[in-house]
Design an enzyme around this catalytic site. Structure first.
Site, PDB file in Angstrom:
ATOM      1  N   CYS A 122      -7.812  -5.433  58.418  1.00 52.17           N
ATOM      2  CA  CYS A 122      -6.246  -5.013  58.792  1.00 52.17           C
ATOM      3  C   CYS A 122      -5.269  -5.606  58.132  1.00 52.17           C
ATOM      4  O   CYS A 122      -5.316  -6.879  57.830  1.00 52.17           O
ATOM      5  CB  CYS A 122      -6.076  -5.172  60.431  1.00 52.17           C
ATOM      6  SG  CYS A 122      -7.298  -4.238  61.551  1.00 52.17           S
ATOM      7  N   ARG A 146      -8.111  -4.769  50.902  1.00 57.18           N
ATOM      8  CA  ARG A 146      -8.870  -5.577  52.052  1.00 57.18           C
ATOM      9  C   ARG A 146      -9.901  -4.714  52.893  1.00 57.18           C
ATOM     10  O   ARG A 146     -10.441  -5.181  53.683  1.00 57.18           O
ATOM     11  CB  ARG A 146      -7.619  -6.136  52.926  1.00 57.18           C
ATOM     12  CG  ARG A 146      -6.887  -7.236  52.237  1.00 57.18           C
ATOM     13  CD  ARG A 146      -5.785  -7.661  53.072  1.00 57.18           C
ATOM     14  NE  ARG A 146      -6.238  -8.626  54.223  1.00 57.18           N
ATOM     15  CZ  ARG A 146      -6.492  -9.891  54.058  1.00 57.18           C
ATOM     16  NH1 ARG A 146      -6.226 -10.548  52.974  1.00 57.18           N
ATOM     17  NH2 ARG A 146      -7.084 -10.414  55.164  1.00 57.18           N
ATOM     18  N   TRP A 175      -8.476  -1.562  60.214  1.00 55.83           N
ATOM     19  CA  TRP A 175      -9.847  -1.383  60.211  1.00 55.83           C
ATOM     20  C   TRP A 175     -10.473  -1.403  61.628  1.00 55.83           C
ATOM     21  O   TRP A 175     -10.273  -2.296  62.257  1.00 55.83           O
ATOM     22  CB  TRP A 175     -10.361  -2.605  59.313  1.00 55.83           C
ATOM     23  CG  TRP A 175     -11.798  -2.710  58.828  1.00 55.83           C
ATOM     24  CD1 TRP A 175     -12.186  -2.221  57.736  1.00 55.83           C
ATOM     25  CD2 TRP A 175     -12.948  -3.357  59.357  1.00 55.83           C
ATOM     26  NE1 TRP A 175     -13.646  -2.312  57.565  1.00 55.83           N
ATOM     27  CE2 TRP A 175     -14.153  -2.947  58.703  1.00 55.83           C
ATOM     28  CE3 TRP A 175     -13.155  -3.809  60.512  1.00 55.83           C
ATOM     29  CZ2 TRP A 175     -15.458  -3.564  58.836  1.00 55.83           C
ATOM     30  CZ3 TRP A 175     -14.452  -4.659  61.144  1.00 55.83           C
ATOM     31  CH2 TRP A 175     -15.295  -4.285  60.226  1.00 55.83           C
ATOM     32  N   ASN A 227      -3.232  -7.638  63.956  1.00 51.62           N
ATOM     33  CA  ASN A 227      -4.420  -8.078  63.324  1.00 51.62           C
ATOM     34  C   ASN A 227      -5.294  -8.936  64.432  1.00 51.62           C
ATOM     35  O   ASN A 227      -4.742  -9.799  64.956  1.00 51.62           O
ATOM     36  CB  ASN A 227      -4.369  -8.638  62.022  1.00 51.62           C
ATOM     37  CG  ASN A 227      -3.874  -7.899  60.873  1.00 51.62           C
ATOM     38  OD1 ASN A 227      -3.574  -6.790  61.076  1.00 51.62           O
ATOM     39  ND2 ASN A 227      -3.563  -8.347  59.881  1.00 51.62           N
ATOM     40  N   GLY A 228      -6.549  -8.783  64.452  1.00 55.39           N
ATOM     41  CA  GLY A 228      -7.152  -9.716  65.609  1.00 55.39           C
ATOM     42  C   GLY A 228      -7.828  -8.720  66.626  1.00 55.39           C
ATOM     43  O   GLY A 228      -7.878  -7.440  66.497  1.00 55.39           O
ATOM     44  N   GLU A 259     -27.778 -12.654  45.516  1.00 59.45           N
ATOM     45  CA  GLU A 259     -26.459 -11.974  45.290  1.00 59.45           C
ATOM     46  C   GLU A 259     -26.509 -10.868  44.437  1.00 59.45           C
ATOM     47  O   GLU A 259     -25.611 -10.092  44.712  1.00 59.45           O
ATOM     48  CB  GLU A 259     -25.657 -13.501  44.574  1.00 59.45           C
ATOM     49  CG  GLU A 259     -24.316 -13.004  44.118  1.00 59.45           C
ATOM     50  CD  GLU A 259     -23.169 -12.673  45.219  1.00 59.45           C
ATOM     51  OE1 GLU A 259     -23.612 -12.769  46.264  1.00 59.45           O
ATOM     52  OE2 GLU A 259     -22.215 -12.311  44.904  1.00 59.45           O
ATOM     53  N   LYS A 314     -24.710  -7.334  45.723  1.00 55.31           N
ATOM     54  CA  LYS A 314     -23.873  -6.627  44.908  1.00 55.31           C
ATOM     55  C   LYS A 314     -24.152  -5.267  45.023  1.00 55.31           C
ATOM     56  O   LYS A 314     -23.182  -4.448  44.991  1.00 55.31           O
ATOM     57  CB  LYS A 314     -23.540  -7.188  43.514  1.00 55.31           C
ATOM     58  CG  LYS A 314     -22.919  -8.722  43.352  1.00 55.31           C
ATOM     59  CD  LYS A 314     -21.482  -8.719  43.538  1.00 55.31           C
ATOM     60  CE  LYS A 314     -20.873  -8.903  44.819  1.00 55.31           C
ATOM     61  NZ  LYS A 314     -20.780 -10.173  45.689  1.00 55.31           N
ATOM     62  N   GLU A 331     -23.494  -3.409  48.421  1.00 53.48           N
ATOM     63  CA  GLU A 331     -22.166  -3.570  48.735  1.00 53.48           C
ATOM     64  C   GLU A 331     -21.361  -2.417  48.209  1.00 53.48           C
ATOM     65  O   GLU A 331     -20.554  -1.597  48.655  1.00 53.48           O
ATOM     66  CB  GLU A 331     -21.455  -4.716  48.419  1.00 53.48           C
ATOM     67  CG  GLU A 331     -21.625  -5.802  49.179  1.00 53.48           C
ATOM     68  CD  GLU A 331     -20.871  -6.968  48.771  1.00 53.48           C
ATOM     69  OE1 GLU A 331     -20.225  -7.710  49.596  1.00 53.48           O
ATOM     70  OE2 GLU A 331     -20.721  -7.268  47.598  1.00 53.48           O
ATOM     71  N   HIS A 368     -46.168 -12.131  50.468  1.00 53.59           N
ATOM     72  CA  HIS A 368     -46.081 -12.162  52.131  1.00 53.59           C
ATOM     73  C   HIS A 368     -45.573 -11.124  52.645  1.00 53.59           C
ATOM     74  O   HIS A 368     -45.181 -11.295  53.890  1.00 53.59           O
ATOM     75  CB  HIS A 368     -45.579 -13.515  52.380  1.00 53.59           C
ATOM     76  CG  HIS A 368     -46.098 -14.956  52.153  1.00 53.59           C
ATOM     77  ND1 HIS A 368     -47.465 -15.132  52.041  1.00 53.59           N
ATOM     78  CD2 HIS A 368     -45.679 -15.658  51.035  1.00 53.59           C
ATOM     79  CE1 HIS A 368     -47.773 -16.448  51.602  1.00 53.59           C
ATOM     80  NE2 HIS A 368     -46.633 -16.747  50.573  1.00 53.59           N
ATOM     81  N   LYS A 373     -12.477  -6.937  52.633  1.00 53.87           N
ATOM     82  CA  LYS A 373     -12.368  -8.208  51.706  1.00 53.87           C
ATOM     83  C   LYS A 373     -12.435  -9.403  52.494  1.00 53.87           C
ATOM     84  O   LYS A 373     -13.138 -10.277  52.142  1.00 53.87           O
ATOM     85  CB  LYS A 373     -11.219  -8.117  50.769  1.00 53.87           C
ATOM     86  CG  LYS A 373     -11.046  -9.232  49.849  1.00 53.87           C
ATOM     87  CD  LYS A 373     -12.025  -9.132  48.737  1.00 53.87           C
ATOM     88  CE  LYS A 373     -11.916 -10.423  47.773  1.00 53.87           C
ATOM     89  NZ  LYS A 373     -13.223 -10.618  47.115  1.00 53.87           N
TER      90      LYS A 373
END
Ligand code: G6P
Length: 610
Positions: free
Chosen positions: A2, A27, A76, A102-103, A483, A487, A490, A506, A605
């Site tokens: 948000c 964001r 969001w 926000n929150g 990573e 990427k 995402e 395994h 973000k």
């Protein structure tokens, strides 16, 4: 996640607020809204989807009259689906106050029940509307007082801006656990949850701390705690400029930030390598040298990409500084009743410095007696301010949701930290010098890797239809494999798994089928031979091998189907080069699949809720 932008001044608020929202687009959000006070009325417009949808509605069907005070929000979704009536701003049922938030208000359910019993009616499923209603319920002409009363009842996290219909000159803002910055202009103030929405107008800002609030009018502002104790706040200068948050000639922020890395790492190293004296200079932790040298344990807490950087940090701190180090998912650590012994240093790694889980983990570690240290990019962010000491990345603002340059900055800072401690313990000057020299070569070596972007794009083109990928590495390159997989997931929505290469046998080896792409970080180093064995295991089962290897390694060409090369460098620093082809691979895959690289679905973000 948000975003909040609010304006108090003499200009027409609407265009300024919409421009501000666009600066926060990166964001991540799913709906947006705006409210201005016109003629003592709170006029709200909201829309599902991109800010452009809201903007089009404002231009065509739903024009807003001018207002010199207003607020806007990107939401969001947490409580309630992304619909128009759940979007912010929210008002109370009598439209006397409007609020953006926000929150998360954790006790919204009992508060809603209380308000319903008092006869209030709700039009959304959100926790935010409950807070707006509560402020309205308490409002009797003094907005700051009503906000204080409401916040005394609310549990949870918030950054809020509130205005009242009958006070067209006043905005009240408050924070607990969700950032709010007040930009100070001439006879105007721009409040935002992120400095990116402010820097176009002013670089002079005030950072509110938790449990602080401000009452703002065009003529000035007052700051106090939520319990009404006055506080004096310092005006500080924001570090970054508008150019840094604009695209320039690049099609996407992610690509811009990948290509910026040589320069970003130069900035990160600037002033920190004293080659003449042969030492590492870290002003932010200079006063803590004794505690660091004596440290018995380091606990790194982080999330996402920063957690991967933490795994590399574990390798560096154990290998170079010889301090037992463990890396924790911040979201797990905070609830696990962790054991913190004397001599424990808690290191929080975060690009934004606002990630809710990382912040909570840091507070948990501090409460239990750990000394805290931050490895943070955003100057003045909450984690940066709450740690005992820290080292900033100085890689510039990162806008692309998929973190790239911050990851490399985090690795560089961890290396510097490890060397800073190591030289004060066991490391010889000669070995330190070798590291310092290697670090100075990194930016130019990065440049060489990035030159392969087009050939990476060609190779990706051959595999982009495959829905399952493996990323494998060993030692310090194992987190690089994680990573690389993250990427790809995402931004291209391809399923990818990152693994230590030896773990494959395994279980995950069962996944390999003909043509499945397997990306190996196969640079020369202590485990090179073993890794070649792992490559053969995948090949034998029909997998296609894409390798990242060391320049001059001719053997790998015979083994792998496709190879990208990185220059030779001492093993602990290899991730700074080996991650670059994987970043480019993910980028080109996402573009080829028509995905929105900078605004991937469902992601934010900076995740400022639990
Ligand atoms: C979000 C982002 C990730 C990021 C993580 C931690 O999930 O999408 O890219 O790595 O948060 O963010 P931080 O700001 O703490 O580094």
């Amino acid at each position: 996640m948000c975003g909040i932008v609010a304006y108090v001044g003499r200009k027409n608020a609407q265009s300024l607020l919409l421009e501000g929202l666009k600066r926060l687009e990166y964001r991540g959000y799913d709906s947006a809204g705006i409210c201005v006070n016109h003629d003592h009325q709170l006029l709200v417009r909201r829309a599902v989807g991109r800010i452009s949808v809201l903007e089009a509605a404002l231009e065509n069907v739903d024009r807003l009259p001018a207002g010199h005070i207003g607020m806007a929000h990107t939401r969001w979704a947490t409580h309630g689906a992304p619909t128009e009536c759940n979007a912010h701003p929210h008002t109370d049922d009598k439209r006397r106050v409007a609020l953006v938030h926000n929150g998360i208000i954790e006790n919204y359910a009992p508060l809603k029940k209380f308000l319903q019993e008092k006869g209030h009616t709700f039009s959304s499923q959100t926790d935010t509307e409950v807070l707006a209603m509560l402020v309205g319920h308490f409002y009797k002409g003094d907005l700051a007082k009503a906000v204080q009363e409401a916040l005394n009842e609310a549990r949870g996290t918030y950054g809020i801006a509130v205005m009242a219909a009958d006070q067209p000159e006043t905005m009240v803002v408050a924070r607990r656990g969700s950032p709010l910055i007040i930009g100070v202009g001439k006879d105007e103030y721009i409040v935002a949850s992120d400095a990116a929405a402010i820097v176009e107008h002013t670089t002079q800002v005030i950072y509110l701390n938790d449990n602080e609030m401000a009452v703002i009018t065009p003529g000035g502002f007052k700051t106090m705690t939520i319990d009404d104790v006055p506080v004096n706040k310092e005006v500080t200068e924001v570090e970054f400029s508008l150019e840094q948050i604009e695209l320039g000639n690049y099609p996407h922020f992610m690509l811009k930030e990948i290509f910026e890395q040589p320069h970003a790492i130069e900035n990160c190293l600037a002033g920190r390598l004293d080659l003449q004296e042969g030492r590492v200079v870290l002003g932010g932790i200079a006063n803590m040298a004794r505690e660091l040298v004596r440290a018995r344990r380091i606990i790194i807490t982080a999330c996402g990409t920063a957690w991967h950087a933490g795994l590399i940090g574990e390798f560096l701190l154990e290998e170079l500084a010889k301090i037992p180090t463990e890396v924790e998912y911040a979201s797990e650590f905070r609830y696990r009743n962790p054991i913190i012994e004397d001599g424990t240093i808690a290191v929080a790694i975060s690009q934004s410095g606002e990630t809710a889980d990382t912040l909570a983990a840091l507070r948990e570690a501090k409460d239990r007696g750990a000394i805290s240290l931050g490895i943070i990019n955003v100057v003045g962010s909450t984690i940066a301010r709450e740690t005992d000491a820290g080292i900033y990345l100085h890689v510039g603002p990162e806008i692309g949701v998929a973190s790239t340059k911050a990851f490399c900055g985090q690795i560089v800072v961890e290396t510097l930290l490890a060397l800073f401690i190591a030289r004060r313990k066991y490391m010889s000057q000669a070995v330190l010098n070798e590291f310092l020299n290697a670090l100075t070569r990194i930016p130019q070596q990065m440049q060489r890797v990035l030159e392969q972007s087009d050939s990476i794009k060609n190779v990706v083109g051959k595999f982009v239809h495959r829905e399952n990928w493996l990323f494998l590495g060993r030692g310090v390159n194992y987190p690089v494999a994680l990573e690389g997989a993250l990427k790809l997931k995402e931004i291209s929505y391809i399923h990818a798994e990152g693994l230590p290469a030896a773990e494959m046998k395994h279980g995950p080896i069962a996944l390999i089928s003909a043509g499945m792409p397997a990306v190996f970080v196969a640079t020369r180093g202590s485990q090179y031979e073993k890794l070649l064995g792992n490559i053969q295991e995948v090949k034998a089962r029909g997998g296609k091998i894409i390798a990242v290897a060391t320049e001059g390694d001719d053997h790998i060409r015979d083994v792998a189907d496709h190879v990208f090369f990185v220059p030779e460098i001492i093993e602990p620093l290899q991730p700074l080069l080996t991650v670059l082809p994987l970043q480019l691979l993910a980028y080109h895959a996402a573009v080829a699949r028509g995905c929105n690289v900078d605004k991937p679905r469902n992601l934010a973000k900076s995740v400022t809720v639990e």
